[in-house]
Design an enzyme around this catalytic site. Structure first.
Site, PDB file in Angstrom:
ATOM      1  N   GLU A  38      -7.233   8.370   6.593  1.00  0.00           N
ATOM      2  CA  GLU A  38      -7.473   9.012   7.887  1.00  0.00           C
ATOM      3  C   GLU A  38      -8.020  10.441   7.800  1.00  0.00           C
ATOM      4  O   GLU A  38      -7.339  11.404   8.172  1.00  0.00           O
ATOM      5  CB  GLU A  38      -6.189   8.998   8.730  1.00  0.00           C
ATOM      6  CG  GLU A  38      -5.612   7.608   8.941  1.00  0.00           C
ATOM      7  CD  GLU A  38      -4.446   7.586   9.925  1.00  0.00           C
ATOM      8  OE1 GLU A  38      -3.920   8.654  10.272  1.00  0.00           O
ATOM      9  OE2 GLU A  38      -4.065   6.481  10.345  1.00  0.00           O
ATOM     10  N   ARG A  93       0.860  -1.196   0.000  1.00  0.00           N
ATOM     11  CA  ARG A  93       0.000   0.000   0.000  1.00  0.00           C
ATOM     12  C   ARG A  93       0.893   1.242   0.000  1.00  0.00           C
ATOM     13  O   ARG A  93       1.722   1.411   0.893  1.00  0.00           O
ATOM     14  CB  ARG A  93      -0.903  -0.009   1.244  1.00  0.00           C
ATOM     15  CG  ARG A  93      -1.690   1.253   1.416  1.00  0.00           C
ATOM     16  CD  ARG A  93      -2.643   1.220   2.613  1.00  0.00           C
ATOM     17  NE  ARG A  93      -3.251   2.520   2.764  1.00  0.00           N
ATOM     18  CZ  ARG A  93      -3.131   3.307   3.831  1.00  0.00           C
ATOM     19  NH1 ARG A  93      -2.482   2.912   4.899  1.00  0.00           N
ATOM     20  NH2 ARG A  93      -3.682   4.495   3.829  1.00  0.00           N
ATOM     21  N   TYR A 131      -3.832   1.740  16.075  1.00  0.00           N
ATOM     22  CA  TYR A 131      -2.595   1.857  16.835  1.00  0.00           C
ATOM     23  C   TYR A 131      -2.776   1.714  18.340  1.00  0.00           C
ATOM     24  O   TYR A 131      -1.922   1.161  19.020  1.00  0.00           O
ATOM     25  CB  TYR A 131      -1.901   3.195  16.532  1.00  0.00           C
ATOM     26  CG  TYR A 131      -1.311   3.216  15.141  1.00  0.00           C
ATOM     27  CD1 TYR A 131      -0.066   2.664  14.880  1.00  0.00           C
ATOM     28  CD2 TYR A 131      -2.029   3.751  14.069  1.00  0.00           C
ATOM     29  CE1 TYR A 131       0.470   2.647  13.600  1.00  0.00           C
ATOM     30  CE2 TYR A 131      -1.502   3.738  12.780  1.00  0.00           C
ATOM     31  CZ  TYR A 131      -0.250   3.188  12.559  1.00  0.00           C
ATOM     32  OH  TYR A 131       0.269   3.169  11.288  1.00  0.00           O
ATOM     33  N   ASN A 175      -7.016   1.737  10.237  1.00  0.00           N
ATOM     34  CA  ASN A 175      -5.684   1.927  10.798  1.00  0.00           C
ATOM     35  C   ASN A 175      -5.824   1.901  12.307  1.00  0.00           C
ATOM     36  O   ASN A 175      -6.570   2.699  12.888  1.00  0.00           O
ATOM     37  CB  ASN A 175      -5.092   3.286  10.380  1.00  0.00           C
ATOM     38  CG  ASN A 175      -4.730   3.329   8.904  1.00  0.00           C
ATOM     39  OD1 ASN A 175      -4.889   2.330   8.191  1.00  0.00           O
ATOM     40  ND2 ASN A 175      -4.248   4.477   8.455  1.00  0.00           N
ATOM     41  N   HIS A 216      -2.924  10.983   0.930  1.00  0.00           N
ATOM     42  CA  HIS A 216      -2.266  10.750   2.218  1.00  0.00           C
ATOM     43  C   HIS A 216      -1.588  12.066   2.613  1.00  0.00           C
ATOM     44  O   HIS A 216      -0.385  12.142   2.803  1.00  0.00           O
ATOM     45  CB  HIS A 216      -1.293   9.577   2.135  1.00  0.00           C
ATOM     46  CG  HIS A 216      -0.988   8.915   3.461  1.00  0.00           C
ATOM     47  ND1 HIS A 216      -1.116   7.561   3.679  1.00  0.00           N
ATOM     48  CD2 HIS A 216      -0.560   9.436   4.636  1.00  0.00           C
ATOM     49  CE1 HIS A 216      -0.762   7.274   4.927  1.00  0.00           C
ATOM     50  NE2 HIS A 216      -0.415   8.405   5.534  1.00  0.00           N
ATOM     51  N   GLU A 219      -3.247  -0.237   8.280  1.00  0.00           N
ATOM     52  CA  GLU A 219      -2.032   0.132   9.011  1.00  0.00           C
ATOM     53  C   GLU A 219      -2.110  -0.399  10.424  1.00  0.00           C
ATOM     54  O   GLU A 219      -3.153  -0.317  11.073  1.00  0.00           O
ATOM     55  CB  GLU A 219      -1.870   1.662   9.141  1.00  0.00           C
ATOM     56  CG  GLU A 219      -1.391   2.364   7.918  1.00  0.00           C
ATOM     57  CD  GLU A 219      -1.247   3.870   8.118  1.00  0.00           C
ATOM     58  OE1 GLU A 219      -0.964   4.313   9.259  1.00  0.00           O
ATOM     59  OE2 GLU A 219      -1.425   4.596   7.139  1.00  0.00           O
TER      60      GLU A 219
HETATM   61  C1  FCB Z   1      -0.892   7.091  10.712  1.00  0.00           C
HETATM   62  C2  FCB Z   1      -0.515   7.626   9.352  1.00  0.00           C
HETATM   63  C3  FCB Z   1       0.823   7.143   8.854  1.00  0.00           C
HETATM   64  C4  FCB Z   1       1.843   7.078   9.965  1.00  0.00           C
HETATM   65  C5  FCB Z   1       1.294   6.309  11.139  1.00  0.00           C
HETATM   66  C6  FCB Z   1       2.262   6.139  12.277  1.00  0.00           C
HETATM   67  O1  FCB Z   1      -1.743   7.988  11.328  1.00  0.00           O
HETATM   68  O2  FCB Z   1      -1.483   7.271   8.410  1.00  0.00           O
HETATM   69  O3  FCB Z   1       1.215   7.982   7.807  1.00  0.00           O
HETATM   70  O4  FCB Z   1       2.249   8.334  10.292  1.00  0.00           O
HETATM   71  O5  FCB Z   1       0.146   6.945  11.618  1.00  0.00           O
END
Ligand code: FCB
Length: 463
Positions: A167, A77, A302, A300, A121, A362
């Site tokens: 995002e 990607r 985290y 995405n 992006h 992500e």
């Molecule tokens: C996300 C972004 C990516 C990167 C990661 C850590 O928010 O999409 O570009 O910065 O975080």
């Protein structure tokens, strides 16, 4: 070794984005993006760096594809830099920009790696910011459709997977409310306008991509976390509701045909972020456009958010949100490691929103392990982070989630926006002096996961 397998044809990949890796920001007709401008504004980036060189991927893409092939990646990607394609934001097409991505796509396909292209992006042409105020202005949605049209007409014979936006929460709120990403404003009212124009541009682009690309699968990527109240108190529950509305439902609900969430419109009116008439940028017909059916949703993931309400008397006790960091492990970004949140979110998207196909577009972790004296990068914490999140994804699949693939962020260390080069998310180490790449232990382990289409369940000794 005890192993949890994944469905047949499960797609294992990695992700990057243009400004974070390409460099070559003034080559072959590329114009300035809002990130070039922002990164060069003193005080905006922690280490004062920018993406002028980054990973020099613009020149090293062949080697980078070879690296991906060696790891056995099935998919990659990447994002397409709008200022390379339409240097004036709209109008004249820069063929050299298109050529670059065309070669990249050919190289990927030759290596047996399926391209997943993200259109936006974050690197908006600066000229659109200067002329109309960028995403604040509705016309930028039309400019985006033009960009999507040009790119998909050229690459659509070979690229079948398209992600309109990465995002939108960041494009709207990090960039216009918090001011920590380009173009760096602090104006909640504007952030709301931006969020609408970004969603609108997505809905307008979907049919264009479908028309230009036979067999296209089109989606959008949202970043989400789960919002957990810090205590049983009604106030903290309300803070969690508000945060979830601001971060996730504000985007999900309109995309899935539910209008902007009424509780959030009411909160924003009460807080003075919206006039009494509400979100005036939303014109008749817009919601139908935004809710255009997609083929998949990208997630995405985290971390999670734990919310505590602080009552601010002069603001009439309206919900205020403050993060309470639980006592658990954090990555170097300061993000809590919370793998089960991924499982919970995937299940929510499947059952609460009826999403028919999902990708984790992500997931990854910033840890700074450097090469040891033997040139090996023993990034055990990243390996463990990925293992635990893969297991969470498999648990979600067990619960009926239609998860089709997983993209690790990131293929290689790169420019982490306002954190500059201080955060290393790569499974491949990048020496920014020499541009040498070294696959970290996590990459070598990931290669094994891909080859087996299975993840060891964590009871087995780490390899
Ligand atoms: C996300 C972004 C990516 C990167 C990661 C850590 O928010 O999409 O570009 O910065 O975080």
């Amino acid at each position: 070794m005890p192993a949890l397998s994944f469905p047949d044809k499960f797609v294992w990949g990695s992700a990057t984005s243009a400004y974070q890796i390409e460099g070559a920001t003034s080559e072959d007709g590329r114009s300035e993006s809002i990130w070039d401008r922002f990164a060069k504004t003193p005080g905006k980036i922690v280490d004062g760096t920018n993406g002028d060189v980054a990973c020099e991927h613009y020149h090293r893409w062949r080697d980078d594809i070879a690296l991906m092939k060696d790891l056995g990646l099935m998919a990659y990607r990447f994002s397409i830099a709008w200022p390379r394609i339409l240097p004036n934001g709209r109008g004249a097409v820069n063929e050299k920009g298109l050529d670059f991505y065309s070669r990249l796509v050919d190289g990927l396909l030759e290596a047996g790696i399926e391209p997943y292209a993200t259109l936006f992006h974050w690197d908006l042409p600066q000229v659109l910011q200067d002329q109309v105020g960028g995403w604040q202005h509705r016309s930028t949605a039309d400019a985006f459709v033009e960009f999507a049209d040009v790119v998909s007409r050229r690459l659509g014979d070979r690229v079948k997977k398209w992600i309109t936006h990465n995002e939108p929460w960041c494009t709207a709120f990090l960039s216009y409310e918090k001011g920590i990403q380009a173009p760096g404003f602090k104006d909640f009212r504007k952030a709301l306008a931006v969020s609408h124009h970004v969603l609108l541009s997505h809905g307008l682009a979907v049919p264009v991509l479908r028309k230009n690309v036979p067999g296209a699968e089109v989606g959008i990527t949202l970043n989400m976390n789960i919002a957990v109240p810090a205590s049983p108190s009604a106030a903290d529950h309300d803070a969690a509701r508000h945060y979830d509305g601001y971060f996730s439902r504000w985007f999900l609900d309109p995309l899935y045909g539910r209008h902007y969430p009424a509780d959030m419109i009411a909160d924003y009116i009460a807080l003075g972020h919206l006039p009494p008439e509400g979100l005036t940028e939303c014109k008749p017909g817009d919601l139908e456009i935004i809710a255009t059916q997609c083929d998949f949703l990208g997630l995405n993931y985290y971390s999670r958010a734990v919310l505590r309400s602080t009552k601010v008397p002069e603001e009439q006790n309206l919900p205020r949100t403050v993060h309470v960091q639980p006592a658990s492990e954090q990555t170097e970004m300061g993000w809590e490691v919370y793998p089960d949140g991924l499982r919970q979110l995937l299940i929510r998207l499947t059952y609460e929103y009826g999403v028919q196909k999902l990708y984790v577009t992500e997931n990854g972790a910033a840890y700074s392990e450097a090469p040891d004296k033997n040139g090996r990068v023993p990034d055990q914490r990243r390996l463990q982070f990925l293992r635990d999140h893969f297991i969470a994804a498999r648990r979600a699949i067990d619960a009926g989630v239609p998860l089709a693939g997983y993209f690790v962020w990131s293929l290689m260390d790169n420019y982490e926006w306002d954190r500059g080069y201080s955060q290393r998310f790569g499974i491949v180490w990048v020496d920014y002096e020499t541009q040498r790449r070294i696959p970290k232990d996590s990459a070598l382990w990931y290669k094994g996961v891909i080859a087996a289409n299975a993840v060891d369940d964590g009871n087995a000794p780490a390899t």
